[in-house]
Design an enzyme around this catalytic site. Structure first.
Site, PDB file in Angstrom:
ATOM      1  NE  ARG A 257      -2.237 -24.825  -6.673  1.00 44.30           N
ATOM      2  CZ  ARG A 257      -1.157 -24.762  -7.483  1.00 44.30           C
ATOM      3  NH1 ARG A 257      -1.170 -23.975  -8.539  1.00 44.30           N
ATOM      4  NH2 ARG A 257      -0.117 -25.521  -7.255  1.00 44.30           N
TER       5      ARG A 257
ATOM      6  CB  SER B 292      -0.132 -27.555  -1.615  1.00 43.09           C
ATOM      7  OG  SER B 292       1.064 -28.027  -2.174  1.00 43.09           O
TER       8      SER B 292
ATOM      9  CD  GLU C  87      -3.295 -25.313  -3.407  1.00 49.25           C
ATOM     10  OE1 GLU C  87      -2.202 -24.776  -3.145  1.00 49.25           O
ATOM     11  OE2 GLU C  87      -3.423 -26.230  -4.238  1.00 49.25           O
TER      12      GLU C  87
HETATM   13  C1  FAD Z   1      -1.559 -35.846  -3.777  1.00 55.84           C
HETATM   14  C2  FAD Z   1      -2.108 -34.556  -4.340  1.00 55.84           C
HETATM   15  C3  FAD Z   1      -1.349 -33.800  -5.202  1.00 55.84           C
HETATM   16  C4  FAD Z   1      -1.825 -32.596  -5.719  1.00 55.84           C
HETATM   17  N1  FAD Z   1      -1.033 -31.878  -6.569  1.00 55.84           N
HETATM   18  C5  FAD Z   1      -1.507 -30.720  -7.082  1.00 55.84           C
HETATM   19  C6  FAD Z   1      -0.692 -29.953  -7.976  1.00 55.84           C
HETATM   20  O1  FAD Z   1       0.422 -30.323  -8.335  1.00 55.84           O
HETATM   21  N2  FAD Z   1      -1.215 -28.792  -8.464  1.00 55.84           N
HETATM   22  C7  FAD Z   1      -2.468 -28.342  -8.124  1.00 55.84           C
HETATM   23  O2  FAD Z   1      -2.886 -27.289  -8.607  1.00 55.84           O
HETATM   24  N3  FAD Z   1      -3.254 -29.056  -7.276  1.00 55.84           N
HETATM   25  C8  FAD Z   1      -2.805 -30.225  -6.752  1.00 55.84           C
HETATM   26  N4  FAD Z   1      -3.591 -30.942  -5.891  1.00 55.84           N
HETATM   27  C9  FAD Z   1      -4.925 -30.404  -5.485  1.00 55.84           C
HETATM   28  C10 FAD Z   1      -6.121 -30.877  -6.344  1.00 55.84           C
HETATM   29  O3  FAD Z   1      -5.854 -32.132  -6.921  1.00 55.84           O
HETATM   30  C11 FAD Z   1      -6.484 -29.873  -7.437  1.00 55.84           C
HETATM   31  O4  FAD Z   1      -6.905 -28.638  -6.864  1.00 55.84           O
HETATM   32  C12 FAD Z   1      -7.614 -30.384  -8.355  1.00 55.84           C
HETATM   33  O5  FAD Z   1      -7.746 -29.508  -9.446  1.00 55.84           O
HETATM   34  C13 FAD Z   1      -8.967 -30.492  -7.644  1.00 55.84           C
HETATM   35  O6  FAD Z   1      -9.835 -31.213  -8.518  1.00 55.84           O
HETATM   36  P1  FAD Z   1     -11.060 -32.059  -7.935  1.00 55.84           P
HETATM   37  O7  FAD Z   1     -11.853 -32.558  -9.082  1.00 55.84           O
HETATM   38  O8  FAD Z   1     -10.582 -33.092  -6.978  1.00 55.84           O
HETATM   39  O9  FAD Z   1     -11.874 -30.936  -7.169  1.00 55.84           O
HETATM   40  P2  FAD Z   1     -12.580 -31.035  -5.744  1.00 55.84           P
HETATM   41  O10 FAD Z   1     -11.539 -31.113  -4.679  1.00 55.84           O
HETATM   42  O11 FAD Z   1     -13.622 -32.087  -5.752  1.00 55.84           O
HETATM   43  O12 FAD Z   1     -13.278 -29.607  -5.686  1.00 55.84           O
HETATM   44  C14 FAD Z   1     -12.503 -28.420  -5.632  1.00 55.84           C
HETATM   45  C15 FAD Z   1     -13.444 -27.232  -5.859  1.00 55.84           C
HETATM   46  O13 FAD Z   1     -13.931 -27.286  -7.202  1.00 55.84           O
HETATM   47  C16 FAD Z   1     -15.362 -27.393  -7.219  1.00 55.84           C
HETATM   48  N5  FAD Z   1     -15.686 -28.279  -8.355  1.00 55.84           N
HETATM   49  C17 FAD Z   1     -15.190 -29.521  -8.616  1.00 55.84           C
HETATM   50  N6  FAD Z   1     -15.671 -29.964  -9.794  1.00 55.84           N
HETATM   51  C18 FAD Z   1     -16.484 -28.999 -10.281  1.00 55.84           C
HETATM   52  C19 FAD Z   1     -17.290 -28.854 -11.463  1.00 55.84           C
HETATM   53  N7  FAD Z   1     -17.348 -29.808 -12.428  1.00 55.84           N
HETATM   54  N8  FAD Z   1     -17.995 -27.700 -11.612  1.00 55.84           N
HETATM   55  C20 FAD Z   1     -17.932 -26.710 -10.709  1.00 55.84           C
HETATM   56  N9  FAD Z   1     -17.230 -26.786  -9.562  1.00 55.84           N
HETATM   57  C21 FAD Z   1     -16.505 -27.927  -9.367  1.00 55.84           C
HETATM   58  C22 FAD Z   1     -15.753 -27.935  -5.853  1.00 55.84           C
HETATM   59  O14 FAD Z   1     -17.055 -27.547  -5.494  1.00 55.84           O
HETATM   60  C23 FAD Z   1     -14.683 -27.288  -4.966  1.00 55.84           C
HETATM   61  O15 FAD Z   1     -15.032 -25.961  -4.644  1.00 55.84           O
HETATM   62  C24 FAD Z   1      -3.122 -32.160  -5.363  1.00 55.84           C
HETATM   63  C25 FAD Z   1      -3.919 -32.937  -4.505  1.00 55.84           C
HETATM   64  C26 FAD Z   1      -3.417 -34.126  -4.001  1.00 55.84           C
HETATM   65  C27 FAD Z   1      -4.289 -34.958  -3.103  1.00 55.84           C
END
Ligand code: FAD
Length: 304
Positions: free
Chosen positions: A177, A226, A298
């Protein structure tokens, strides 16, 4: 208010970030932009440099808890950033934009008959966010997969030098993670090494992942998935530790620990970030007192 910096991109001021996080929590961003192309993104970043304000990169905001005070710099949401851009090499290398949703990525892999990214189909983030977080998922008895397993390379914008660089797998340290990509790296696009197969095989795997996800996660209320990472070298998951610490159903203000999955903290009624932070503090204390385990968040907190 909207400050127009060219004919296409606008930078808005005092934009509530609630709609840009899956938690539906967060105060306003002083400046906010949602670029759709590289040209728009670069203009927005020029504006940020000229104003001398700090930058917050958001994918789909599915792993962040944004402060009730909001963000005092420029928040850039990448959820509209080249969301459909992709190409496939004959050997199964799939190139996609950093702003593409993970659901779209899985659908493309199905359409193209490529195995390897089915495990992200239900994760509500972007490709960029999944690489930064090294997103992972597995169905009980069917293996556990992380982005690093299929990651080949990515093009990043180095926000310090303002240069685009290609990073290969060996250039990035992926951990559970997290990754070595920091706030000075913006993922523009990525390539995944996938395995050609029949579409029906990919489709069946995606369906099985959705079904399993529905049986274990609590999707009734907004959340960031999570809340804590699973502890290293411990037989129990964070969810199991929190459940044994009697956190299920525990509520502070509008934030509550799910009764279905103790590692899902839910926004059940207009929760403030402060409610979630206090709930996390209670949960950590209880788990530490009962099991001697320090839970590590996380979810990434945006704020001071
Ligand atoms: C209902 C639910 C279920 C989930 N299930 C899982 C699961 O099964 N497994 C899992 O691993 N995670 C899970 N997650 C967590 C989350 O979806 C993941 O961590 C996902 O990869 C985050 O992506 P995001 O684009 O929303 O990132 P954000 O939440 O917008 O950002 C996360 C981090 O990444 C950075 N970031 C985002 N995009 C970029 C970019 N293009 N360049 C550089 N930095 C960037 C941000 O600055 C921040 O530090 C879940 C979340 C929810 C709400």
């Amino acid at each position: 208010m909207s400050l127009r910096i060219d004919s296409k991109t606008s930078i808005r001021t005092e934009v509530p970030l609630t709609s840009y996080s899956t938690f539906k929590i967060g105060g306003p961003a002083r400046f906010f932009a949602e670029p759709r192309t590289r040209e728009e993104l670069f203009q927005v970043l020029e504006f940020q440099k000229a104003e001398g304000v700090s930058l917050l990169i958001l994918g789909r905001g599915s792993n962040v808890l944004i402060s009730d005070d909001g963000f005092s710099g420029l928040a850039v949401s990448l959820r509209q950033f080249e969301p459909d851009q992709f190409s496939v090499d004959p050997d199964g290398l799939l190139h996609v934009s950093g702003g593409m949703s993970l659901f779209r990525l899985a659908m493309i892999s199905q359409e193209e008959g490529l195995r390897g990214v089915e495990f992200v189909c239900h994760i509500p983030g972007t490709v960029g966010g999944a690489i930064v977080m090294n997103a992972g998922f597995g169905r009980r008895g069917h293996g556990y997969f992380e982005i690093k397993d299929v990651f080949e390379s990515c093009a990043i914008l180095d926000l310090n030098s303002n240069q685009i660089k290609v990073l290969r797998k060996q250039d990035i340290r992926f951990e559970y993670r997290s990754s070595s990509l920091g706030s000075n790296h913006l993922v523009l696009e990525a390539a995944f090494r996938l395995t050609p197969t029949r579409r029906e095989i990919v489709e069946a795997e995606i369906k099985a992942n959705f079904a399993y996800r529905n049986s274990v996660q609590d999707l009734r209320f907004p959340s960031a998935g999570s809340t804590f990472k699973n502890p290293k070298d411990h037989p129990l998951t964070s969810g199991e530790l929190l459940e044994r610490a009697k956190m299920k159903g525990f509520r502070i203000g509008g934030a509550m620990v799910s009764e279905r999955h103790a590692n899902f903290f839910l926004n059940v009624d207009h929760a403030r970030a402060q409610d979630v932070l206090e709930l996390m503090a209670v949960a950590r204390n209880r788990v530490f007192e009962e099991f001697g385990v320090q839970l590590e968040p996380e979810v990434r907190y945006v704020g001071s």
